[in-house]
Design a protein around this motif. Structure first.
Motif, short mmCIF file in Angstrom:
data_model
loop_
_atom_site.label_atom_id
_atom_site.label_comp_id
_atom_site.label_asym_id
_atom_site.label_seq_id
_atom_site.Cartn_x
_atom_site.Cartn_y
_atom_site.Cartn_z
N GLY A 78 7.33 24.32 23.98
CA GLY A 78 8.31 23.26 24.22
C GLY A 78 8.65 22.50 22.96
N ARG A 79 9.26 21.35 23.16
CA ARG A 79 9.69 20.53 22.02
C ARG A 79 8.49 19.89 21.35
N GLY A 80 8.60 19.68 20.06
CA GLY A 80 7.52 19.08 19.30
C GLY A 80 7.31 17.61 19.66
N GLN A 81 6.23 17.05 19.15
CA GLN A 81 5.89 15.66 19.42
C GLN A 81 5.41 15.01 18.12
N ILE A 82 5.11 13.72 18.21
CA ILE A 82 4.68 12.95 17.05
C ILE A 82 3.20 12.61 17.18
N GLY A 133 7.31 1.78 11.37
CA GLY A 133 7.90 3.10 11.21
C GLY A 133 7.55 4.13 12.26
N PRO A 134 6.27 4.35 12.57
CA PRO A 134 5.95 5.39 13.56
C PRO A 134 6.60 5.16 14.91
N TRP A 135 6.68 3.90 15.30
CA TRP A 135 7.19 3.59 16.64
C TRP A 135 8.72 3.63 16.65
N LEU A 136 9.34 3.19 15.55
CA LEU A 136 10.79 3.33 15.43
C LEU A 136 11.18 4.81 15.41
N LEU A 137 10.41 5.60 14.67
CA LEU A 137 10.69 7.03 14.56
C LEU A 137 10.59 7.70 15.93
N ALA A 138 9.54 7.38 16.66
CA ALA A 138 9.35 7.99 17.98
C ALA A 138 10.47 7.63 18.93
N GLY A 139 10.95 6.39 18.84
CA GLY A 139 12.05 5.98 19.71
C GLY A 139 13.35 6.65 19.35
N LEU A 172 13.75 9.47 17.77
CA LEU A 172 13.68 10.92 17.99
C LEU A 172 13.39 11.27 19.45
N ARG A 173 13.21 10.26 20.28
CA ARG A 173 12.94 10.45 21.71
C ARG A 173 11.78 11.43 21.93
N SER A 174 10.68 11.07 21.31
CA SER A 174 9.50 11.95 21.35
C SER A 174 8.30 11.20 21.92
N PRO A 175 7.45 11.88 22.67
CA PRO A 175 6.15 11.30 23.00
C PRO A 175 5.39 11.01 21.72
N VAL A 176 4.51 10.02 21.76
CA VAL A 176 3.73 9.66 20.57
C VAL A 176 2.26 9.69 20.93
N ASN A 177 1.48 10.34 20.07
CA ASN A 177 0.06 10.55 20.31
C ASN A 177 -0.75 10.08 19.11
N LEU A 178 -2.02 9.81 19.34
CA LEU A 178 -2.92 9.40 18.27
C LEU A 178 -3.82 10.57 17.89
N LEU A 179 -4.15 10.64 16.60
CA LEU A 179 -5.01 11.71 16.09
C LEU A 179 -5.98 11.13 15.07
N PHE A 180 -7.26 11.40 15.29
CA PHE A 180 -8.31 10.99 14.36
C PHE A 180 -9.20 12.19 14.08
N ASP A 215 4.39 8.24 26.57
CA ASP A 215 5.20 9.41 26.92
C ASP A 215 6.59 9.33 26.32
N GLY A 216 6.99 8.16 25.91
CA GLY A 216 8.31 7.97 25.31
C GLY A 216 8.53 6.48 25.07
N ILE A 217 9.22 6.17 24.00
CA ILE A 217 9.43 4.77 23.61
C ILE A 217 10.91 4.44 23.73
N GLU A 218 11.20 3.44 24.52
CA GLU A 218 12.58 2.99 24.68
C GLU A 218 12.63 1.48 24.50
N TRP A 219 13.76 1.00 23.99
CA TRP A 219 13.93 -0.43 23.83
C TRP A 219 15.40 -0.77 23.82
N THR A 220 15.68 -2.05 23.98
CA THR A 220 17.01 -2.60 23.74
C THR A 220 16.92 -3.50 22.52
N ARG A 221 18.06 -3.97 22.05
CA ARG A 221 18.02 -4.87 20.89
C ARG A 221 17.16 -6.09 21.18
N ALA A 222 17.19 -6.55 22.43
CA ALA A 222 16.45 -7.75 22.79
C ALA A 222 14.95 -7.49 22.93
N THR A 223 14.57 -6.26 23.28
CA THR A 223 13.15 -5.99 23.56
C THR A 223 12.45 -5.20 22.46
#
Length: 307
Positions: free
Chosen positions: A122-126, A228-234, A236-244, A261-269
């Motif tokens: 499937g599609r890649g993720q972050i 940056g990571p959270w802006l990028l995920a939003g 690119l409409r990608s799920p975001v995961n943590l890796l250690f 699973d996905g990051i969405e926002w409005t200008r206000a939020t």
């Protein structure tokens, strides 16, 4: 002096490329046991003559010890110097993994959300990583096994010589500069995701320029983390995961978990949404620091009240 007054990337890279090459050659041909005295001597030099970095590590260790119960305590003797030694070991590990001396059999994987099974389909993720431990091991094994095309978004202005050394070892693959993510760069990243490739980015270094940071509580005090990571995920409409990936004895523990699973926002939020994600990330980073307290390789003042 705060982290804002003197940016981490403005610190000149220390160390000679010739010395780096000599150490890498010795480790490869003589073995790490025989080259250990040389490594200890180099580490001692940076420890003695790097007062600012030494103070930064000591401050991190103090905040970590005061932040809550530590499953793995800091050593009683010379804890700051031992963190320098752990960093030297991590550098040698980076070279070892590209030379095939570290394999999948060396890993213990914690993956409660089944992310490993989603890779390559499937599609890649972050993946959002950090400067805790050694994510180079994950990147190298992904490339060497062919299991996943993993692109690492980096700022390597401060480590050009070591990046060159990795390149000579076969390691500078799929590394993308992110100093300026303009429209063509974003389009390229989106196309990589569409092809099933994954993106990895560190979430604990502030950007080279601009003010896209958000304050969070990290180990009991306010620190600035990048948006940056959270802006990028939003975008690119990608799920975001943590890796250690941290070292425990002769083995490496890889921990993967879903953050969103996905990051969405409005200008206000947007600001509140990003601040919440950055805080959740900081909390998880702190938890993993307590499990591997000597392996957060940050050598500059990090908190807003650091001097």
């Amino acid at each position: 002096m705060s982290v804002i007054e003197r940016h981490w990337a403005d610190q000149p890279e220390r160390g000679s490329l010739v010395l780096m090459r000599l150490t890498a050659w010795a480790a490869r041909n003589l073995g790490r046991r025989l080259v250990a005295p040389l490594v200890w001597a180099v580490v001692l030099y940076f420890y003695v003559f790097g007062a600012r970095a030494r103070r930064a590590v000591a401050e991190y260790q103090r905040r970590l010890a005061q932040s809550g119960e530590m499953p793995v305590p800091l050593p009683r003797n010379l804890p700051v110097y031992r963190q320098y030694l752990a960093f030297a070991d991590a550098i040698l590990d980076k070279l070892d993994v590209w030379q095939g001396k570290i394999t999948m059999a060396s890993l213990d994987i914690a993956d409660p959300d089944g992310l490993h099974g989603q890779m390559g389909t499937g599609r890649g993720q972050i993946l959002v990583g950090s400067h805790l431990g050694n994510l180079e091991i994950c990147r190298a094994l992904a490339e060497r096994t062919g299991a996943l095309k993993l692109n690492v978004l980096v700022h390597d202005k401060h480590a050009a010589q070591f990046s060159r050394l990795l390149d000579e070892a076969g390691g500078a693959l799929r590394m993308i500069q992110v100093s300026d993510l303009d429209a063509p760069a974003m389009l390229d990243l989106a196309q990589r995701l569409d092809r099933g490739e994954w993106l990895a980015i560190a979430g604990d270094r502030v950007p080279l320029q601009g003010d896209r940071t958000t304050p969070v509580d990290f180990l009991g005090a306010t620190a600035l983390f990048p948006q940056g990571p959270w802006l990028l995920a939003g975008l690119l409409r990608s799920p975001v995961n943590l890796l250690f990936c941290t070292r425990h004895g002769s083995r490496y523990r890889v921990a993967m978990e879903r953050l969103s699973d996905g990051i969405e926002w409005t200008r206000a939020t947007r600001q509140a949404r990003i601040a919440g994600l950055a805080q959740r990330y900081a909390d998880r980073l702190a938890a993993h620091c307590r499990l591997a307290p000597l392996q957060w390789f940050n050598f500059y003042p990090f908190w807003k009240d650091d001097a």
